[in-house]
Write an enzyme that holds these catalytic residues in place. Sequence first.
Site, PDB file in Angstrom:
ATOM      1  N   TYR A  54     -15.241 -12.347  -0.910  1.00 24.18           N
ATOM      2  CA  TYR A  54     -15.867 -11.069  -1.284  1.00 24.18           C
ATOM      3  C   TYR A  54     -17.130 -11.304  -2.108  1.00 24.18           C
ATOM      4  O   TYR A  54     -18.178 -10.693  -1.877  1.00 24.18           O
ATOM      5  CB  TYR A  54     -14.892 -10.214  -2.089  1.00 24.18           C
ATOM      6  CG  TYR A  54     -13.978  -9.369  -1.253  1.00 24.18           C
ATOM      7  CD1 TYR A  54     -14.471  -8.275  -0.533  1.00 24.18           C
ATOM      8  CD2 TYR A  54     -12.619  -9.627  -1.190  1.00 24.18           C
ATOM      9  CE1 TYR A  54     -13.623  -7.488   0.229  1.00 24.18           C
ATOM     10  CE2 TYR A  54     -11.765  -8.840  -0.428  1.00 24.18           C
ATOM     11  CZ  TYR A  54     -12.277  -7.773   0.284  1.00 24.18           C
ATOM     12  OH  TYR A  54     -11.439  -6.994   1.035  1.00 24.18           O
TER      13      TYR A  54
ATOM     14  N   ARG B  59       0.819  -1.218   0.000  1.00 24.90           N
ATOM     15  CA  ARG B  59       0.000   0.000   0.000  1.00 24.90           C
ATOM     16  C   ARG B  59       0.850   1.265   0.000  1.00 24.90           C
ATOM     17  O   ARG B  59       0.427   2.302   0.516  1.00 24.90           O
ATOM     18  CB  ARG B  59      -0.980   0.028   1.181  1.00 24.90           C
ATOM     19  CG  ARG B  59      -2.055  -1.042   1.059  1.00 24.90           C
ATOM     20  CD  ARG B  59      -3.158  -0.856   2.093  1.00 24.90           C
ATOM     21  NE  ARG B  59      -4.134  -1.934   1.997  1.00 24.90           N
ATOM     22  CZ  ARG B  59      -4.862  -2.387   2.993  1.00 24.90           C
ATOM     23  NH1 ARG B  59      -4.745  -1.864   4.186  1.00 24.90           N
ATOM     24  NH2 ARG B  59      -5.720  -3.365   2.816  1.00 24.90           N
TER      25      ARG B  59
ATOM     26  N   ARG C  40      -6.962  12.078  -5.218  1.00 24.86           N
ATOM     27  CA  ARG C  40      -8.233  11.409  -4.887  1.00 24.86           C
ATOM     28  C   ARG C  40      -9.372  12.421  -4.795  1.00 24.86           C
ATOM     29  O   ARG C  40     -10.504  12.134  -5.192  1.00 24.86           O
ATOM     30  CB  ARG C  40      -8.085  10.671  -3.553  1.00 24.86           C
ATOM     31  CG  ARG C  40      -9.320   9.892  -3.127  1.00 24.86           C
ATOM     32  CD  ARG C  40      -9.157   9.301  -1.751  1.00 24.86           C
ATOM     33  NE  ARG C  40      -8.999  10.338  -0.741  1.00 24.86           N
ATOM     34  CZ  ARG C  40      -8.672  10.104   0.527  1.00 24.86           C
ATOM     35  NH1 ARG C  40      -8.444   8.867   0.940  1.00 24.86           N
ATOM     36  NH2 ARG C  40      -8.550  11.095   1.385  1.00 24.86           N
TER      37      ARG C  40
ATOM     38  N   ARG D  62      -3.072   6.428   0.769  1.00 25.25           N
ATOM     39  CA  ARG D  62      -3.687   7.493   1.555  1.00 25.25           C
ATOM     40  C   ARG D  62      -2.742   8.248   2.484  1.00 25.25           C
ATOM     41  O   ARG D  62      -3.065   9.343   2.914  1.00 25.25           O
ATOM     42  CB  ARG D  62      -4.833   6.904   2.390  1.00 25.25           C
ATOM     43  CG  ARG D  62      -5.997   6.423   1.547  1.00 25.25           C
ATOM     44  CD  ARG D  62      -6.996   5.643   2.364  1.00 25.25           C
ATOM     45  NE  ARG D  62      -6.468   4.355   2.789  1.00 25.25           N
ATOM     46  CZ  ARG D  62      -7.132   3.482   3.530  1.00 25.25           C
ATOM     47  NH1 ARG D  62      -8.351   3.769   3.937  1.00 25.25           N
ATOM     48  NH2 ARG D  62      -6.594   2.331   3.868  1.00 25.25           N
TER      49      ARG D  62
ATOM     50  N   ASP E 150      -6.695  -3.215  -7.669  1.00 20.58           N
ATOM     51  CA  ASP E 150      -7.450  -3.828  -6.589  1.00 20.58           C
ATOM     52  C   ASP E 150      -7.568  -5.316  -6.877  1.00 20.58           C
ATOM     53  O   ASP E 150      -7.602  -5.725  -8.040  1.00 20.58           O
ATOM     54  CB  ASP E 150      -8.844  -3.212  -6.469  1.00 20.58           C
ATOM     55  CG  ASP E 150      -9.524  -3.633  -5.169  1.00 20.58           C
ATOM     56  OD1 ASP E 150      -9.265  -2.987  -4.138  1.00 20.58           O
ATOM     57  OD2 ASP E 150     -10.289  -4.610  -5.169  1.00 20.58           O
TER      58      ASP E 150
END
Length: 352
Positions: free
Chosen positions: A155, A28, A41, A32, A78
């Site tokens: 998922y 990651r 974003r 963020r 993803d």
Amino acid sequence: MTGSTQVPYLLRAARGEILERPPVWMMRQAGRYMKVYRDLRDRYPSFRDRSEKPELAIEISLQPFRAFQPDGVILFSDILTPLPGLGIPFDIVESRGPIIDPPIRSLEQIRQLRPFDPEESLPFIRQILQALRQEVGNQATVLGFVGAPWTLAAYAIEGKSSKDYTVIKSMAFNEPAMLHEFLGKLADAIATYVRYQIDSGAQVVQMFDSWAGQLSPQDYDTFALPYQQRIVQQVKETHPDTPLILYISGSAGVLERMGKSGVDIVSVDWTVDMAEARQRLGANIGVQGNVDPCALFGSKEFIRDRILDTIRKAGRSKHILNLGHGILPNTPEENAAFFFETAKHVNQLILA
């Protein structure tokens, strides 16, 4: 230039070369915690736009490379990205995470899934990976990544993130034949997807079976491991020289089983001592990790000590320094910078 210097540093380590320091990247690392990402974003609020529009995904993938010069640059994507190519739509809602509606709950739905053709459904992946290879040259290794069948199935069947996995586990325990059919279809599709990523420029591919750590060992052996193996076997038939990494969150109880998947490197989370992980996995399997992401909230001295401890315990062969999970959103950027800087310049301390 010698031949070995033409090969990116992380790739050399993944193939077993003894180097003066371990290569370093972070799970990651594009995301963020970086202001430059948050600004982007804000301009492009749809996650799927950011990960599926080549110009955006390339830019995001390269943000940490420009800032920190890690040894690995990973595709910004993803694990659910290939699902629409099978006929399983999804969306990612910023506050809630992935949503799959309708979830997969019947044999009829499984049998109606489409044959997976990444060239047709994921042409942007090739564009992104080719561009990343061109941008970074030999300065870094370009990593691809995919989700493993158990996690993708979780998922798709739960329809969203889950705390207890009761829906997929109910299917596993009540209708195992149906789940196995789904897992088999996913495994074959993911093997195709891994090959596509390699053919598009990925030099190493990491497989995330993020939710397999929620399985008991006997259920891991039934529902996760065989499908990891199926992917690895198919990929190694056509791309035997591309190193594969397997990561599972909360994997302390299944570490040896991860080693049986056939991957070259097991990514270890921080709940296992790195020296013990080495011992449990054996000499032939490389390791990645495993600094606690929260260590990056500590002092610079603390961060340095944890890096050194991990590197000493991992030894000099086939170790890729990384966090034991993804870097956390509120991590100070200067601490991420210090992590990379220290990792790349402490070889004299490590060898002392």
